[in-house]
Motif scaffolding. Structure first.
Motif, mmCIF file in Angstrom:
data_model
loop_
_atom_site.group_PDB
_atom_site.id
_atom_site.type_symbol
_atom_site.label_atom_id
_atom_site.label_comp_id
_atom_site.label_asym_id
_atom_site.label_seq_id
_atom_site.Cartn_x
_atom_site.Cartn_y
_atom_site.Cartn_z
ATOM 1 N N HIS A 54 -34.377 52.037 10.712
ATOM 2 C CA HIS A 54 -35.806 51.990 11.049
ATOM 3 C C HIS A 54 -36.608 52.872 10.099
ATOM 4 O O HIS A 54 -36.290 54.051 9.915
ATOM 5 C CB HIS A 54 -36.053 52.464 12.478
ATOM 6 N N GLY A 137 -35.438 56.546 11.259
ATOM 7 C CA GLY A 137 -34.648 56.585 12.480
ATOM 8 C C GLY A 137 -33.278 57.189 12.256
ATOM 9 O O GLY A 137 -32.575 56.836 11.313
ATOM 10 N N TRP A 185 -33.389 49.296 19.200
ATOM 11 C CA TRP A 185 -34.707 49.565 18.649
ATOM 12 C C TRP A 185 -35.818 48.775 19.337
ATOM 13 O O TRP A 185 -35.695 47.576 19.559
ATOM 14 C CB TRP A 185 -34.742 49.253 17.156
ATOM 15 N N PRO A 193 -29.305 51.341 16.431
ATOM 16 C CA PRO A 193 -29.692 52.120 15.257
ATOM 17 C C PRO A 193 -28.515 52.388 14.328
ATOM 18 O O PRO A 193 -27.385 52.579 14.768
ATOM 19 C CB PRO A 193 -30.236 53.419 15.858
#
Length: 224
Positions: A54, A137, A185, A193
C-alpha cells in the motif's frame, strides 16, 4: 515526517516504470520515479512476493476533484462492500481519498489533506502535481509493539487513536501505516498486506541513522 526514498521490489521494473511514467505522468529515470520530494526506486523482486503493498500519494486538497477526474481517465477506482468509491475522513485525518489498483496488485491511494497548503494550479490535473508518497503500509504481528518501537526509535506518534490492529504513525506529510498482518486492505478488504523487501528512508524524525525493521515480514525503515 517525510518519506524521502522508498525501494520497491517489482516483478518487472521496466513495465512498472512505464506505468508510472505514461499512466500516472510522473518523471522517470531508469529505475527511479520522482513523486515530489519522494524518490521511488524499482528493483527486481526476484523470489520476493509482490502484491499487497500500500502506497498513498498526497495531492493538493483544493485540486482533489480535478485529481479524481484525472485518475478516472486512467484507472478504475476501488470500492467498498457498499459500492462507495470516494471516502471522506474527519477528525485528525481531515482528508478525502480514492483508491485504485496498480501493477503487481499495488494498493494505491490519492489523498487530499486539508491541513496542508493548497495549490495555485488551475485547469486539468497532471501527475506532476503529486507532492509525495505520504503513506507506506507495514504489516505487523503486533501493531502495539511496532508502535512502541517507532516511538522509541523515531519519536513517531499516532495521527489518530490507534487500535490493536491499525496505527497511522507520523503526520500529514508522512505516515507509516502499521496494520495487523491478517487485516485486509481497505476499501475492498480482499488483499492481505505485504512489505517484503521494502526499504523506506525518512527525514524529520527525532533520531538520525536509526532503524525500525521487521525481519520476519521483510521491511525496514531508516532515518537520514
Amino acid at each position: 515526517m517525510r518519506i524521502e526514498h522508498l525501494t520497491l521490489p517489482v516483478s518487472d521494473p521496466t513495465a512498472m516504470a512505464g506505468y508510472f511514467q505514461h499512466t500516472l505522468e510522473l518523471p522517470v529515470e531508469h529505475d527511479r520515479v520522482q513523486l515530489g520530494w519522494t524518490t521511488l526506486q524499482l528493483l527486481p523482486a526476484g523470489g520476493l512476493p509482490v502484491g499487497g503493498v500500500h502506497l498513498a500519494f498526497n495531492v493538493p486538497h483544493n485540486r482533489f476533484a480535478q485529481a479524481t477526474a484525472w485518475l478516472d481517465a486512467r484507472a478504475q477506482r476501488q470500492r467498498n462492500a457498499e459500492g462507495q468509491q470516494h471516502f471522506t475522513f474527519g477528525g485528525r485525518w481531515d482528508s478525502e481519498s480514492i483508491y485504485f489498483t496498480g501493477p503487481d496488485g499495488l494498493i494505491l491511494e490519492l489523498i487530499g489533506r486539508r491541513r496542508l497548503p493548497g495549490s495555485e494550479r488551475r485547469g486539468a490535473f497532471h501527475g506532476s502535481e503529486i507532492t509525495c508518497i505520504s503513506e507506506v503500509g507495514l504489516p505487523a504481528a503486533s501493531v502495539a509493539d511496532v508502535q512502541a518501537r517507532a516511538d522509541a526509535v523515531f519519536g513517531l506518534q499516532p495521527l489518530s487513536p490507534p487500535t490493536p490492529r491499525f496505527a497511522a504513525l507520523g503526520d500529514d506529510e508522512g505516515l507509516l501505516i502499521v496494520t495487523d498482518a491478517t487485516r485486509r486492505w481497505f476499501p475492498e478488504q480482499r488483499v492481505l498486506p505485504n512489505a517484503q523487501g521494502l526499504h523506506v528512508r525518512v527525514s524529520g524524525v527525532t533520531a538520525a541513522a536509526a532503524v525500525l525493521d521487521d525481519a520476519a515480514l521483510g521491511w525496514c525503515v531508516q532515518s537520514e
